[in-house]
Enzyme design. Structure first.
Site, PDB file in Angstrom:
ATOM      1  N   HIS A 379       1.210  -1.450   0.118  1.00 12.18           N
ATOM      2  CA  HIS A 379       0.058  -0.111  -0.368  1.00 12.18           C
ATOM      3  C   HIS A 379       1.158   1.330   0.546  1.00 12.18           C
ATOM      4  CE1 HIS A 379      -4.310  -1.030   0.589  1.00 12.18           C
ATOM      5  NE2 HIS A 379      -3.703  -2.859   1.261  1.00 12.18           N
ATOM      6  N   LYS A 570      -8.213  14.272   4.974  1.00 13.38           N
ATOM      7  CA  LYS A 570      -7.109  13.484   5.147  1.00 13.38           C
ATOM      8  C   LYS A 570      -6.233  13.259   5.884  1.00 13.38           C
ATOM      9  CE  LYS A 570      -5.701  13.979   0.741  1.00 13.38           C
ATOM     10  NZ  LYS A 570      -5.859  13.547  -0.471  1.00 13.38           N
ATOM     11  N   LYS A 576       0.640  14.857   1.830  1.00 10.99           N
ATOM     12  CA  LYS A 576      -0.289  14.933   1.436  1.00 10.99           C
ATOM     13  C   LYS A 576       0.263  16.877   1.134  1.00 10.99           C
ATOM     14  CE  LYS A 576      -1.813  10.980   3.083  1.00 10.99           C
ATOM     15  NZ  LYS A 576      -2.501  10.619   2.413  1.00 10.99           N
ATOM     16  N   THR A 678      -7.834   6.899  -1.518  1.00 11.05           N
ATOM     17  CA  THR A 678      -9.331   6.876  -1.982  1.00 11.05           C
ATOM     18  C   THR A 678     -10.627   7.632  -2.101  1.00 11.05           C
ATOM     19  OG1 THR A 678      -9.918   5.758   0.010  1.00 11.05           O
ATOM     20  CG2 THR A 678      -9.444   4.096  -1.111  1.00 11.05           C
ATOM     21  N   LYS A 682     -14.516   9.705  -3.762  1.00 13.16           N
ATOM     22  CA  LYS A 682     -15.631   9.208  -2.514  1.00 13.16           C
ATOM     23  C   LYS A 682     -15.770  10.830  -3.319  1.00 13.16           C
ATOM     24  CE  LYS A 682     -13.658   6.483   0.466  1.00 13.16           C
ATOM     25  NZ  LYS A 682     -12.903   6.917   2.331  1.00 13.16           N
TER      26      LYS A 682
END
Length: 834
Positions: A379, A570, A576, A678, A682
């Site tokens: 992952h 997130k 990020k 993910t 969404k």
């Protein structure tokens, strides 16, 4: 006149019918009776004195009765049927989210339950909101497993999710003076109505001690593990229902307990601490999700956690396999085990131990069985996320597994030598034992060695895995590597979270799309329909008004629901790049203050996410976001255009409020760092447009929705590598870009920190002298792209058309498609309709 016996018989039949309806009936009246029955007989409450908690528990238990009927029938049928392979999904995280609403959607009785609760005199929305979220995951990894459990059941693939029943999950987040404060997640404080304890199926797990070899009557040598102590694993089962099907799977989570929880002799001698010491030490294993592993004790506890749930799960699977007439060497024919990242990778050695030591299987046969059982999902590309355990600690806690890993490694390296003679560097890289410095066990290498399939989770991620991280393994075993792009369940993240959009879609294309998400493509023609665009816009506005109310309630900040909701929600992490978003906000702030941009499209910037408790820089970023919010929100010259909100305690429950209300989705990680993501899916499913880099699943989302419906900026992964190799100099960019320099200097000035110029110095120093995630390089590209976003927002019809096309083209990103890929490419299983 009827005889007494006939009357009694008829009454008994009526009672039996009523009981049956109470347990299984799906209409409103049966559900009302079921809730009243649960209130009285399970909780000892009369309806007129029941609390919201009482009603929540009663409704949940009534619903669980209906789930169990399906679940028990599913597994009785599957286990009695030969040649049916079950999926075992082993994961350290299962971030399932609240269950009541999701299960009502799956059973297709949401409205019936709403009416039943309402007619009993209670607020249905308050009952739903009352549910504690089980925080049994940290973020994307745990939420993905939950989506996959939903899809496995919905596609009628028999499966069990195996993990740990953490007493305390991921912390609850509060914001105090702009800083994150971690609060204990007491999700079990009022009980968990969805689970059933199965103490009769408890399993003992060994730790420490020594091993000894002995000779059996057959003349063969075998090994016996003599543990220093054992811990008992108690399973708790939660039914996981499929959407509008009769199949129901189970999530089986393990709680750790002492084999003997009370030392009566010590108590009688006055040593009260020692009397319960074993209980305390054993229960610590399942006490908390991801204990802080900066200290040796934390690392040891994490390894104990991983082995504990892996050993419990494998012993449990083998027990079921043997009980239903299976042979140990055919274990792989009954179970396909998916390793969700490296946390459960120790299971490769544990299955070998079970086959070798408990069932006296020879090495070659045991290894063949093991290799046919496991598949492994990687992952992450981040090196710090690649798990390694010190040899000394591993050997002390798991001496028998250490011996097995040594043997696996010896045989692996002999195979490498035969294929690549004389390549000692390759031997070193592929070795499960890392001996380049301190000796470690590389769990990713163990997973690769013991699995018949390895997959990445997005096309770019898999490509980079094969090219960089696992390239040696690809050279050795090219046939093992696959890509399965992640997906999310539309049942929770559209049907449950966004009922307005769900109704609108269903009025146009029917209501089968949640099971067949590709049917959303039928919406495309409506993107050109002004009436549909207006309906779509009103649904979005309604969702934003709801979120506006909650933001005011939880933060005190008043925002304009007609402004653009620009959302980055997130996990807080430097890769990020929440701080790139902050640089943009401050750029707009300065432009407004300098009167160079008075036509700025009004925006509400919404952040959400948790920082790991020991991650200093991430926690400082949260403080920076809140400091910028204080500056912007309290400046009357600016706050008519901009507002900044940090939404506390981002979790599944809060995500269900945020995704439907978002206009713009910030997916701005440096290219080559995000495995998939993910949240990006969404947001798009709910009609948000994406501003993002070519990273993770952004690439595939852009391909599906069309490049004209995606705001792209930033360096590519290849350009990132090229820039890094040419002596990347972030300070030069800072000195060369006047606007960027002004923004950085504003942070340095102390304006955001009551004059304290040192508070945010670590952020500034890292950006100017290191900038490992290349914010400075991407800043001008990001600002330019955000200008295009603002101009597009002003053209409402164009924006709405783009948003509708995003929804219409998201069919690929259902977790159903992901699970079908796993079934076809990796597990080789088919649906088993009950």
């Amino acid at each position: 006149m009827e005889k007494t016996n006939d009357i009694l018989k008829k009454n008994a039949e009526n009672d039996k019918m009523i009981m049956c309806n109470i347990r299984t009936g799906m209409d409103k009246d049966c559900l009302k009776e079921a809730i009243l029955d649960q209130l009285f007989y399970r909780q000892g409450r009369n309806p007129d004195e029941a609390t919201i908690n009482d009603v929540y528990l009663a409704a949940s238990c009534a619903l669980r009765d209906r789930l169990l009927r399906h679940g028990l029938k599913t597994f009785d049928t599957v286990l009695e049927t030969k040649n049916v392979r079950l999926i075992a999904y082993l994961s350290a995280e299962f971030l399932m989210g609240p269950q009541l609403g999701a299960n009502l959607i799956d059973l297709n009785i949401y409205e019936e339950m709403k009416q039943a609760v309402t007619e009993l005199g209670f607020d249905f929305n308050a009952v739903l909101a009352h549910e504690e979220e089980p925080g049994l995951g940290n973020g994307g990894l745990g939420r993905l497993t939950a989506c996959y459990m939903d899809s496995l059941a919905s596609l009628e693939i028999p499966a069990v999710g195996y993990g740990i029943r953490y007493e305390f999950g991921i912390f609850d987040q509060e914001i105090v003076n702009g800083w994150q404060v971690e609060i204990t997640d007491k999700w079990l404080r009022y009980g968990n109505p969805w689970e059933i304890a199965r103490p009769e199926s408890s399993i003992n797990v060994n730790f420490g001690g020594t091993t000894e070899w002995y000779t059996e009557k057959d003349g063969n040598n075998y090994c016996r593990w003599i543990p220093a102590y054992m811990v008992k694993g108690v399973p708790y089962d939660t039914p996981e229902m499929g959407y509008k099907v009769t199949s129901c799977n189970f999530l089986r989570l393990w709680k750790s307990e002492a084999v003997e929880s009370f030392d009566f002799s010590s108590f009688n001698h006055g040593d009260y601490y020692k009397a319960v010491l074993s209980k305390v030490e054993s229960e610590n294993i399942s006490k908390v999700l991801y204990p802080n592993d900066e200290m040796p004790q934390g690392k040891e506890l994490r390894l104990k956690q991983q082995y504990f749930f892996v050993s419990c799960s494998l012993q449990d699977m083998m027990r079921m396999h043997l009980e239903h007439h299976g042979e140990p060497t055919e274990f792989y024919k009954r179970w396909a085990i998916q390793l969700n990242d490296t946390h459960p990778a120790v299971s490769v050695a544990e299955l070998m131990r079970i086959l070798l030591d408990e069932h006296k299987i020879g090495w070659e046969t045991a290894w063949e069985t093991t290799r046919k059982t496991f598949s492994y999902t990687n992952h992450t590309l981040l090196p710090e996320a690649s798990e390694k355990w010190s040899l000394e600690m591993f050997k002390r806690l798991l001496p028998r597994l250490m011996e097995i890993i040594y043997e696996i490694n010896f045989r692996l390296l002999e195979e490498v030598k035969a294929q690549y003679p004389g390549d000692n560097n390759l031997l070193s890289r592929l070795s499960i034992i890392d001996e380049t410095g301190s000796s470690y066990i590389r769990m990713a290498n163990l997973a690769c060695a013991g699995s018949y399939a390895v997959n990445g989770v997005a096309s770019l991620h898999t490509e980079l895995l094969k090219k960089n991280v696992l390239n040696d393994w690809v050279a050795m075993y090219p046939e093992r590597f696959y890509n399965v792009t992640n997906g999310v369940t539309p049942r929770r993240f559209v049907v449950l979270s966004n009922p307005g959009l769900t109704r609108l879609i269903s009025t146009k294309i029917g209501n089968s799309w949640p099971q067949k998400l590709n049917e959303l493509s039928q919406l495309e023609p409506f993107a050109d329909d002004p009436a549909f665009r207006e309906q779509f816009r009103q649904v979005k506005l309604s969702n934003k008004q709801q979120l506006t109310s909650i933001i005011k309630e939880r933060t005190g900040i008043i925002v304009n629901p007609e402004s653009m909701f620009d959302v980055q929600a997130k996990r807080i992490h430097e890769y990020k790049r929440q701080h790139l978003n902050i640089l943009h906000i401050l750029t707009l702030y300065l432009r407004i203050k300098n009167e160079s941009s008075t036509a700025t499209a009004p925006r509400t910037f919404i952040f959400g996410g948790k920082a790991a408790p020991g991650y200093f820089m991430a926690k400082l970023l949260i403080k920076l976001i809140n400091a910028v919010g204080d500056l912007v929100n309290n400046d009357s010259a600016v706050n008519k255009y901009l507002k900044v909100v940090f939404f506390p305690d981002f979790n599944v429950k809060n995500a269900q409020l945020i995704y439907p209300a978002a206009d713009l989705s910030e997916q701005i990680s440096m290219a080559g760092k995000e495995a998939s993501g993910t949240g990006n899916m969404k947001f798009s499913m709910n009609g948000a447009l994406t501003i993002g880099t070519l990273d993770g699943a952004n690439i595939e989302i852009r391909e599906e929705v069309g490049e004209e419906n995606f705001f792209l900026f930033g360096l590519t992964a290849a350009q990132v590598e090229e820039t890094r190799q040419h002596d990347y100099n972030p300070r030069f960019i800072y000195e060369s870009n006047t606007e960027l320099k002004e923004v950085i200097n504003l942070i340095k000035s102390g304006l955001l920190s009551n004059g304290d110029k040192n508070l945010f110095e670590p952020v500034i120093e890292n950006l100017l002298n290191h900038d490992p995630y290349m914010l400075m390089a991407d800043y001008p590209l990001y600002i330019s792209c955000q200008e295009l976003v603002s101009e597009t927002w002003k053209k409402q019809d164009i924006w709405d058309k783009m948003a509708i096309l995003n929804v219409a083209r998201m069919g690929k990103f259902s977790s159903d498609r992901s699970i079908k890929d796993y079934c076809d490419k990796i597990w080789r299983v088919k649906p088993n309709t009950i």
